[in-house]
Design an enzyme around this catalytic site. Structure first.
Site, PDB file in Angstrom:
ATOM      1  CG  ASP A  60      -2.111  -0.928   1.061  1.00 30.84           C
ATOM      2  OD1 ASP A  60      -2.923  -0.674   0.155  1.00 30.84           O
ATOM      3  OD2 ASP A  60      -2.208  -1.906   1.812  1.00 30.84           O
ATOM      4  CD  GLU A  65      -4.965  11.408   2.434  1.00 26.94           C
ATOM      5  OE1 GLU A  65      -5.606  10.409   2.064  1.00 26.94           O
ATOM      6  OE2 GLU A  65      -5.398  12.558   2.374  1.00 26.94           O
ATOM      7  CG  ASP A  66      -3.715   6.187   4.506  1.00 26.87           C
ATOM      8  OD1 ASP A  66      -4.590   7.000   4.839  1.00 26.87           O
ATOM      9  OD2 ASP A  66      -3.848   5.379   3.576  1.00 26.87           O
ATOM     10  NE  ARG A  85      -1.100   1.613   4.103  1.00 23.53           N
ATOM     11  CZ  ARG A  85      -1.693   2.685   3.606  1.00 23.53           C
ATOM     12  NH1 ARG A  85      -2.998   2.796   3.686  1.00 23.53           N
ATOM     13  NH2 ARG A  85      -1.008   3.643   3.028  1.00 23.53           N
ATOM     14  NE  ARG A 130      -7.217  -0.263   7.487  1.00 20.09           N
ATOM     15  CZ  ARG A 130      -6.763  -0.100   6.265  1.00 20.09           C
ATOM     16  NH1 ARG A 130      -5.973   0.920   5.993  1.00 20.09           N
ATOM     17  NH2 ARG A 130      -7.078  -0.950   5.317  1.00 20.09           N
ATOM     18  CG  HIS A 160      -9.075   6.085   5.181  1.00 22.02           C
ATOM     19  ND1 HIS A 160      -8.253   5.720   4.142  1.00 22.02           N
ATOM     20  CD2 HIS A 160      -8.549   5.535   6.308  1.00 22.02           C
ATOM     21  CE1 HIS A 160      -7.260   4.969   4.608  1.00 22.02           C
ATOM     22  NE2 HIS A 160      -7.417   4.835   5.918  1.00 22.02           N
ATOM     23  CB  CYS A 247      -4.930   7.717  -0.803  1.00 20.22           C
ATOM     24  SG  CYS A 247      -6.677   7.566  -0.752  1.00 20.22           S
TER      25      CYS A 247
HETATM   26  N1  GLY Z   1      -5.511  -0.384   0.339  1.00 21.99           N
HETATM   27  C1  GLY Z   1      -5.588   0.829   1.027  1.00 21.99           C
HETATM   28  C2  GLY Z   1      -5.667   0.583   2.479  1.00 21.99           C
HETATM   29  O1  GLY Z   1      -6.431  -0.263   2.815  1.00 21.99           O
HETATM   30  O2  GLY Z   1      -5.019   1.136   3.317  1.00 21.99           O
END
Ligand code: GLY
Length: 258
Positions: A60, A65-66, A85, A130, A160, A247
């Site tokens: 990912d 951005e995450d 991640r 998340r 999100h 993202c």
């Molecule tokens: N595939 C994007 C996420 O789930 O973070």
């Protein structure tokens, strides 16, 4: 100057995390081409595009951005909600260190940058799978000295907060009200996405225009009718990995170095 951090599509993208959509076959070449077009649009619209090193073992990684929330005063390095991640933050820390004081979220906090929407001094955070309460609290503690207030937004049916709501001008949101509780935004007005385009709320503000995935013409028409200038990019292959246009970058003012 406005700077955009981006990261190449990983060769392992097909093993990405998925939360609210079914897995389908992803054409890596098409996904890579769509990301290249995206980066080119950012550059054509006046951003300095800085590409982080590829991370082919991190499926990912393109959804950079995450990994961080960058404000004028500081950058908060997140602790992504999906364990797979978490190593993504390493390269982002290195890239942001010259530009901002860094604050790091720590366990048990989880937070994905895709859950964070800043409107003036209010920081809306999606209560998603998340991003947890400890993540919101640590974010609030980091931002409080700068006068920001953190507010949770109940979500249902989307990954999100920014799958459901984005900011399209200083005081106007684009939203899918089925996925996010719009009461949480107080009096901030919103344009609802076209009902047949539930995924259309994820947009990206560029200096003069709003970037949207090409697949949502009816929502685009609503925005144009409201006086918002738009442009589009094909993003369907990355959408299969549950990513949108916001993202794929972290955008900030690099004239405000610490
Ligand atoms: N595939 C994007 C996420 O789930 O973070």
């Amino acid at each position: 100057m406005r700077r955009a951090l981006v990261r190449p599509v990983s060769e392992s993208l097909s093993r990405c995390e998925l939360t609210c959509i079914e897995r389908s076959v992803i054409d890596l070449e098409v996904a890579t081409g769509q990301h290249r077009d995206y980066c080119q649009i950012l550059a054509e619209n006046g951003l300095i595009v800085q590409t982080l090193p590829a991370a082919h073992d991190l499926p990912d990684a393109v959804f950079v951005e995450d990994t961080a929330v960058v404000l004028d005063e500081l950058a908060v390095i997140t602790r992504p909600g999906a364990e797979s991640r978490r190593p993504e933050v390493v390269a982002v820390i290195e890239a942001l260190a010259p530009w901002r004081e860094l604050v790091h979220l720590t366990a048990p906090a989880t937070l994905d940058g895709g859950d964070v929407l800043v409107v003036d001094r209010t920081v809306f955070v999606g209560a998603s799978a998340r991003s947890n309460e400890a993540g919101r609290q640590q974010l609030a503690t980091a931002l409080d000295p700068w006068g920001y207030q953190v507010r949770a937004v109940p979500l249902s049916g989307c990954l999100h907060l920014k799958s459901a709501v984005t900011l399209v001008s200083d005081e106007l949101l684009l939203a899918n009200p089925r996925w996010a509780s719009m009461e949480a935004f107080g009096g901030i007005p919103h344009i609802p996405v076209a009902p047949e385009e539930p995924h259309a709320a994820n947009s990206l503000r560029l200096p003069d225009r709003l970037l949207l995935p090409a697949a949502f013409p009816r929502t685009r028409e609503r925005l144009e009718d409201a006086g918002i200038a738009t442009l589009t990019v094909p993003a369907g292959e990355l959408a299969k990995a549950e990513g949108g246009v916001s993202c794929q970058s972290i955008i900030f003012d690099d004239g405000l170095a610490q």
